[in-house]
Each structure stands twice: as C-alpha cells, then as structure tokens.
Scaffold this motif. Structure first.
Motif, short mmCIF file in Angstrom:
data_model
loop_
_atom_site.label_atom_id
_atom_site.label_comp_id
_atom_site.label_asym_id
_atom_site.label_seq_id
_atom_site.Cartn_x
_atom_site.Cartn_y
_atom_site.Cartn_z
N PHE A 7 18.43 77.16 37.01
CA PHE A 7 18.13 76.21 37.11
C PHE A 7 19.99 75.25 37.34
CE2 PHE A 7 17.88 71.60 34.91
CZ PHE A 7 17.38 71.39 36.19
N ALA A 8 20.66 76.18 36.13
CA ALA A 8 22.06 75.56 35.76
C ALA A 8 22.68 75.66 37.08
CB ALA A 8 22.55 75.98 34.18
N ALA A 9 22.62 76.25 38.00
CA ALA A 9 23.70 76.87 39.27
C ALA A 9 23.04 76.04 40.32
CB ALA A 9 23.62 78.00 39.59
N TRP A 10 21.44 75.72 40.39
CA TRP A 10 21.23 74.78 41.42
C TRP A 10 21.73 73.29 40.94
CZ3 TRP A 10 17.98 70.48 40.23
CH2 TRP A 10 17.87 70.21 41.19
N GLN A 11 21.26 73.14 39.77
CA GLN A 11 21.76 71.99 39.26
C GLN A 11 22.88 71.46 39.09
OE1 GLN A 11 21.65 70.97 35.35
NE2 GLN A 11 20.57 68.72 35.50
N SER A 12 24.39 72.26 39.38
CA SER A 12 25.56 72.10 39.61
C SER A 12 25.87 72.11 40.55
CB SER A 12 26.52 73.58 38.52
OG SER A 12 27.27 73.35 38.97
N GLU A 13 25.17 72.86 41.12
CA GLU A 13 25.02 72.88 43.15
C GLU A 13 24.59 71.52 43.83
OE1 GLU A 13 22.71 75.35 46.67
OE2 GLU A 13 24.36 76.34 45.58
N GLU A 14 23.54 71.00 43.39
CA GLU A 14 23.60 70.02 43.55
C GLU A 14 24.16 68.80 43.01
OE1 GLU A 14 20.28 68.66 45.90
OE2 GLU A 14 20.83 70.92 46.15
N LYS A 15 24.74 68.47 42.15
CA LYS A 15 25.74 67.10 41.42
C LYS A 15 26.67 67.38 42.99
CE LYS A 15 24.62 67.61 36.81
NZ LYS A 15 24.71 67.15 35.19
N SER A 16 27.64 68.90 43.12
CA SER A 16 28.42 68.66 44.09
C SER A 16 28.51 68.27 45.36
CB SER A 16 29.37 69.95 44.25
OG SER A 16 28.39 70.85 44.43
N ARG A 17 27.06 68.07 45.68
CA ARG A 17 26.33 68.25 47.05
C ARG A 17 26.27 66.54 46.92
NH1 ARG A 17 21.87 67.34 50.25
NH2 ARG A 17 20.63 67.09 48.09
N LEU A 18 25.85 66.42 45.74
CA LEU A 18 25.21 64.42 46.11
C LEU A 18 25.98 63.98 45.43
CD1 LEU A 18 21.96 65.32 45.02
CD2 LEU A 18 21.90 65.01 47.33
N SER A 19 27.78 64.22 45.43
CA SER A 19 28.52 63.33 44.23
C SER A 19 29.67 62.08 45.06
CB SER A 19 29.91 64.20 44.05
OG SER A 19 30.21 64.93 45.27
N GLY A 20 29.11 62.40 46.83
CA GLY A 20 29.69 61.35 47.06
C GLY A 20 28.43 60.08 47.95
N ILE A 21 27.47 60.32 47.79
CA ILE A 21 26.37 59.56 47.44
C ILE A 21 26.12 58.54 46.77
CG2 ILE A 21 23.73 59.56 48.19
CD1 ILE A 21 24.42 61.78 49.32
N SER A 22 26.05 57.58 47.47
CA SER A 22 25.44 56.31 46.37
C SER A 22 24.29 56.14 46.49
CB SER A 22 26.68 54.99 46.80
OG SER A 22 27.27 54.58 46.71
N ILE A 23 23.35 55.28 45.64
CA ILE A 23 21.72 54.80 46.02
C ILE A 23 22.60 53.58 45.55
CG2 ILE A 23 20.09 55.34 44.71
CD1 ILE A 23 19.86 58.00 44.53
N PRO A 24 21.72 52.96 46.71
CA PRO A 24 22.04 51.27 46.84
C PRO A 24 20.65 50.61 45.66
CG PRO A 24 20.21 51.64 48.54
CD PRO A 24 20.62 53.45 48.27
N ALA A 25 20.91 49.21 45.64
CA ALA A 25 20.15 48.94 44.08
C ALA A 25 19.19 48.37 44.38
CB ALA A 25 21.02 47.96 43.57
N ALA A 26 17.88 48.21 43.72
CA ALA A 26 16.54 47.52 43.83
C ALA A 26 17.09 46.20 45.27
CB ALA A 26 15.62 47.87 43.01
N HIS A 27 16.67 46.17 45.70
CA HIS A 27 16.00 44.43 46.66
C HIS A 27 15.02 44.20 46.50
CE1 HIS A 27 13.01 46.06 49.84
NE2 HIS A 27 13.07 44.65 49.76
N ALA A 28 14.09 44.64 45.45
CA ALA A 28 13.10 43.62 45.34
C ALA A 28 12.70 44.20 44.08
CB ALA A 28 11.72 43.54 46.46
N HIS A 29 12.01 44.26 42.88
CA HIS A 29 11.31 44.50 41.41
C HIS A 29 10.87 43.32 40.98
CE1 HIS A 29 11.75 45.95 37.53
NE2 HIS A 29 10.23 45.89 37.69
N LEU A 30 9.81 42.96 41.11
CA LEU A 30 7.88 42.44 41.22
C LEU A 30 7.27 42.48 39.64
CD1 LEU A 30 7.42 41.74 44.57
CD2 LEU A 30 9.48 40.81 43.42
N PRO A 31 7.96 42.41 38.51
CA PRO A 31 6.96 42.68 37.64
C PRO A 31 6.00 41.70 37.30
CG PRO A 31 8.77 40.83 37.07
CD PRO A 31 9.17 41.49 38.23
#
Length: 187
Positions: A7-31
């Motif tokens: 799991f630690a090896a997979w987690q480290s691999e995924e962190k480096s693979r996803l490091s350049g990807i940004s997740i956009p903010a939510a455009h709608a959150h309606l409580p």
C-alpha cells in the motif's frame, strides 16, 4: 506487513503520478437550508445561486432531507444549476460530476438537476428520473446536449434502480469529457 508495504508503495507511486493534476473547486454546493423564494444559496460559488424550477404549487421547500433540509417537489420541478462553461455556454469536452440524494415519491419523475443555456440550442446537461415501462421502479438518465435544435445529444440511462417510497438514494454521475457515452458513469 507485506500489505502495508504494498500500500505504501502504491500510495507513493500515485502521489507522484497525480502531482501535476489540480482538482477544480466545486461550482455548486447547495445545502438547501437557505432557500430565498426560488433562489438557493450556492456555497460552491458565491454570487451564483441555483434556481428552483417548477410551479409554486408543486414545490414545497425546506423539508427534512437525508442530511439537513431538502426540497420537496410534489409533481414537476427541478434544480437549475448556475451556468459554468465559457461565456454562459457549454463545453462538452469538460469533465464534470454531480452527486445528490433523492427520495422519489409518487409523481417523482423528470429532471432532478439541470444546467442548460437559455438560448434555442439548450446546450448543457440534465440528470432525470425516468419511469420504467415494466415495473414500479425508476431509472436515472443523463442527457448532454450540444445543440437540441439539431438533435445533437448523448443519452445514458440506467436499468430501473430505485423504488418510490421512504428510502433515500445517493445518485452520482461522472462524465470524463471524452464526448463518448462510455465516458459517463452513473452510480
């Protein structure tokens, strides 16, 4: 111990693979806790409220929901999300996802959530509940339209997956921006 190492090896691999990807903010959150007439406070994008669509006699707001308040549509009605693409338009190659709880009642069919342009082309998307022909169950339908006038649209519909009644269903829809029906997943 070997599982932890894997799991630690997979987690480290995924962190480096996803490091350049940004997740956009939510455009709608309606409580749904603060409806003002037919306007819904949008915590995801201040100043861009969502709108409750439907005849006044069919919409009863501020009812108890799965978590906090909810909106009760007695017959027709849905939530119109604020337009987020381009100049109020729609970019069908933009990935997007939605998630909401729904408690389908006796006449709960039709759009639940939509984001469509106001022009004749009606570009955008809709998530709807559709009655099954063979049973009392409802299916979920995702429709993406780039030009309604010309019939240029994509439809993805689940088999019947929910019954009307007291239960809440958590519906999530993801679209990867691929312009293909295979890019839509409904959970």
């Amino acid at each position: 111990k070997s599982n932890r190492k894997a799991f630690a090896a997979w987690q480290s691999e995924e962190k480096s693979r996803l490091s350049g990807i940004s997740i956009p903010a939510a455009h709608a959150h309606l409580p749904f806790d603060y409806p003002r007439g037919k306007s819904l406070t949008n915590l995801g994008s201040t100043g861009r409220p969502a709108t409750i669509r439907g005849r006044d006699r069919h919409v009863l707001s501020s009812r108890r929901g799965k978590f906090g308040s909810g909106i009760l549509f007695k017959e027709s009605g849905h939530i119109q999300l604020p337009r987020i693409f381009g100049n109020g338009g729609f970019e069908p190659n933009s990935p997007i996802s939605w998630s909401f709880f729904v408690n389908p009642q006796a006449r709960a069919i039709g759009d639940v959530v939509s984001c469509l342009t106001a022009d004749k082309r009606k570009r955008g998307y809709q998530v709807s509940l559709i009655e099954s022909v063979d049973s009392d169950e409802l299916a979920v339908r995702f429709r993406m339209t780039s030009d309604q006038a010309s019939g240029n649209e994509m439809l993805v519909t689940t088999p019947p997956v929910m019954k009307r009644g007291k239960d809440y269903f958590h519906v999530s829809v993801t679209y990867d921006g691929s312009l293909e029906a295979e890019g839509v997943t409904i959970y």
